[in-house]
Design a protein around this motif. Structure first.
Motif, mmCIF file in Angstrom:
data_model
loop_
_atom_site.group_PDB
_atom_site.id
_atom_site.type_symbol
_atom_site.label_atom_id
_atom_site.label_comp_id
_atom_site.label_asym_id
_atom_site.label_seq_id
_atom_site.Cartn_x
_atom_site.Cartn_y
_atom_site.Cartn_z
ATOM 1 N N GLU A 41 0.823 -1.211 0.000
ATOM 2 C CA GLU A 41 0.000 0.000 0.000
ATOM 3 C C GLU A 41 0.857 1.260 0.000
ATOM 4 O OE1 GLU A 41 -3.660 -2.072 2.498
ATOM 5 O OE2 GLU A 41 -2.410 -0.549 3.480
ATOM 6 N N LEU A 42 1.927 1.262 0.794
ATOM 7 C CA LEU A 42 2.797 2.436 0.854
ATOM 8 C C LEU A 42 3.543 2.642 -0.457
ATOM 9 C CD1 LEU A 42 4.131 2.099 4.490
ATOM 10 C CD2 LEU A 42 2.501 3.781 3.617
ATOM 11 N N ARG A 43 3.922 1.572 -1.101
ATOM 12 C CA ARG A 43 4.564 1.696 -2.415
ATOM 13 C C ARG A 43 3.597 2.301 -3.427
ATOM 14 N NH1 ARG A 43 7.617 -4.088 -2.122
ATOM 15 N NH2 ARG A 43 9.593 -3.324 -1.300
ATOM 16 N N ARG A 44 2.347 1.919 -3.357
ATOM 17 C CA ARG A 44 1.344 2.491 -4.261
ATOM 18 C C ARG A 44 1.143 3.976 -3.996
ATOM 19 N NH1 ARG A 44 -3.998 -0.460 -5.093
ATOM 20 N NH2 ARG A 44 -4.083 1.197 -6.610
ATOM 21 N N TYR A 45 1.364 4.404 -2.755
ATOM 22 C CA TYR A 45 1.258 5.811 -2.397
ATOM 23 C C TYR A 45 2.426 6.623 -2.959
ATOM 24 C CZ TYR A 45 -0.050 9.902 0.310
ATOM 25 O OH TYR A 45 -0.444 11.157 0.674
ATOM 26 N N GLY A 46 3.533 5.944 -3.253
ATOM 27 C CA GLY A 46 4.678 6.630 -3.850
ATOM 28 C C GLY A 46 5.986 6.505 -3.098
ATOM 29 N N PHE A 47 5.984 5.776 -1.996
ATOM 30 C CA PHE A 47 7.213 5.605 -1.227
ATOM 31 C C PHE A 47 8.101 4.554 -1.883
ATOM 32 C CE2 PHE A 47 4.255 7.193 1.982
ATOM 33 C CZ PHE A 47 5.001 8.232 2.514
ATOM 34 N N THR A 48 9.414 4.802 -1.861
ATOM 35 C CA THR A 48 10.389 3.831 -2.354
ATOM 36 C C THR A 48 10.872 3.020 -1.159
ATOM 37 O OG1 THR A 48 11.073 5.354 -4.080
ATOM 38 C CG2 THR A 48 12.562 3.534 -3.584
ATOM 39 N N ILE A 49 10.421 1.774 -1.095
ATOM 40 C CA ILE A 49 10.760 0.900 0.026
ATOM 41 C C ILE A 49 11.500 -0.303 -0.523
ATOM 42 C CG2 ILE A 49 9.850 -0.518 1.903
ATOM 43 C CD1 ILE A 49 7.436 1.394 1.954
ATOM 44 N N TYR A 50 12.691 -0.543 0.021
ATOM 45 C CA TYR A 50 13.541 -1.636 -0.427
ATOM 46 C C TYR A 50 13.291 -2.884 0.410
ATOM 47 C CZ TYR A 50 16.048 2.141 -2.706
ATOM 48 O OH TYR A 50 16.370 3.223 -3.472
ATOM 49 N N THR A 51 13.368 -4.030 -0.233
ATOM 50 C CA THR A 51 13.250 -5.323 0.429
ATOM 51 C C THR A 51 14.598 -6.031 0.320
ATOM 52 O OG1 THR A 51 10.959 -5.473 -0.309
ATOM 53 C CG2 THR A 51 11.998 -7.513 0.444
ATOM 54 N N HIS A 52 15.077 -6.559 1.422
ATOM 55 C CA HIS A 52 16.334 -7.296 1.399
ATOM 56 C C HIS A 52 16.357 -8.300 2.546
ATOM 57 C CE1 HIS A 52 18.086 -4.715 4.638
ATOM 58 N NE2 HIS A 52 17.181 -3.898 4.171
ATOM 59 N N ARG A 70 13.199 -1.343 4.184
ATOM 60 C CA ARG A 70 13.855 -0.072 4.508
ATOM 61 C C ARG A 70 13.343 0.986 3.538
ATOM 62 N NH1 ARG A 70 18.021 2.439 2.382
ATOM 63 N NH2 ARG A 70 18.635 0.668 1.112
ATOM 64 N N LEU A 71 13.082 2.168 4.064
ATOM 65 C CA LEU A 71 12.612 3.285 3.259
ATOM 66 C C LEU A 71 13.797 4.062 2.722
ATOM 67 C CD1 LEU A 71 10.164 5.068 2.385
ATOM 68 C CD2 LEU A 71 10.511 6.330 4.499
ATOM 69 N N ASN A 72 13.727 4.449 1.452
ATOM 70 C CA ASN A 72 14.735 5.327 0.871
ATOM 71 C C ASN A 72 14.488 6.726 1.439
ATOM 72 O OD1 ASN A 72 16.652 6.564 -0.715
ATOM 73 N ND2 ASN A 72 15.299 6.734 -2.478
ATOM 74 N N VAL A 73 15.359 7.161 2.351
ATOM 75 C CA VAL A 73 15.158 8.438 3.035
ATOM 76 C C VAL A 73 16.033 9.502 2.377
ATOM 77 C CG1 VAL A 73 15.231 9.622 5.250
ATOM 78 C CG2 VAL A 73 14.672 7.209 5.171
ATOM 79 N N ASP A 74 15.383 10.411 1.646
ATOM 80 C CA ASP A 74 16.051 11.587 1.105
ATOM 81 C C ASP A 74 15.112 12.768 1.303
ATOM 82 O OD1 ASP A 74 14.107 11.223 -0.806
ATOM 83 O OD2 ASP A 74 15.480 10.652 -2.399
ATOM 84 N N SER A 75 15.463 13.937 0.801
ATOM 85 C CA SER A 75 14.667 15.133 1.074
ATOM 86 C C SER A 75 13.260 15.036 0.488
ATOM 87 C CB SER A 75 15.377 16.381 0.557
ATOM 88 O OG SER A 75 15.579 16.274 -0.836
ATOM 89 N N SER A 76 13.114 14.464 -0.705
ATOM 90 C CA SER A 76 11.774 14.352 -1.289
ATOM 91 C C SER A 76 10.925 13.346 -0.519
ATOM 92 C CB SER A 76 11.860 13.973 -2.767
ATOM 93 O OG SER A 76 12.475 12.722 -2.916
ATOM 94 N N THR A 77 11.562 12.291 -0.013
ATOM 95 C CA THR A 77 10.830 11.303 0.775
ATOM 96 C C THR A 77 10.390 11.901 2.095
ATOM 97 O OG1 THR A 77 12.117 9.527 -0.216
ATOM 98 C CG2 THR A 77 10.938 9.003 1.794
#
Length: 87
Positions: A41-52, A70-77
């Motif tokens: 659901e969060l990926r559909r909202y637009g968050f870049t979440i990595y699976t490892h 893990r969430l890709n944490v940058d200024s836009s995120t």
């Protein structure tokens, strides 16, 4: 667009710290039963979440590999996190 459920808001606040979150941690610490569905659901909202895969110790000599997110944490995120978590 996905709904802003209380679990999704809680989850994005946790992932917004930049730390890994495993399925067992989500269940034990935060009461999130279906972590993969919330991640979807969060990926559909637009968050870049990595699976490892990460190593977890089992006993003194064994390890097992578990899925972590893990969430890709940058200024836009961060902007997206702030918009998602506020009313």
């Amino acid at each position: 667009m996905t709904k802003r459920t209380p679990q999704n808001v809680k989850l994005i606040k946790i992932l917004g710290t930049g730390k890994n979150l495993t399925v067992s941690e989500a269940e034990d610490r935060f009461g999130i039963q279906s972590l993969s569905a919330r991640i979807y659901e969060l990926r559909r909202y637009g968050f870049t979440i990595y699976t490892h895969k990460v190593k977890k110790k089992v006993g003194t000599r064994r390890v097992k590999y578990v899925t972590a997110y893990r969430l890709n944490v940058d200024s836009s995120t961060r902007t997206l996190v702030n918009r998602f978590t506020t009313n």
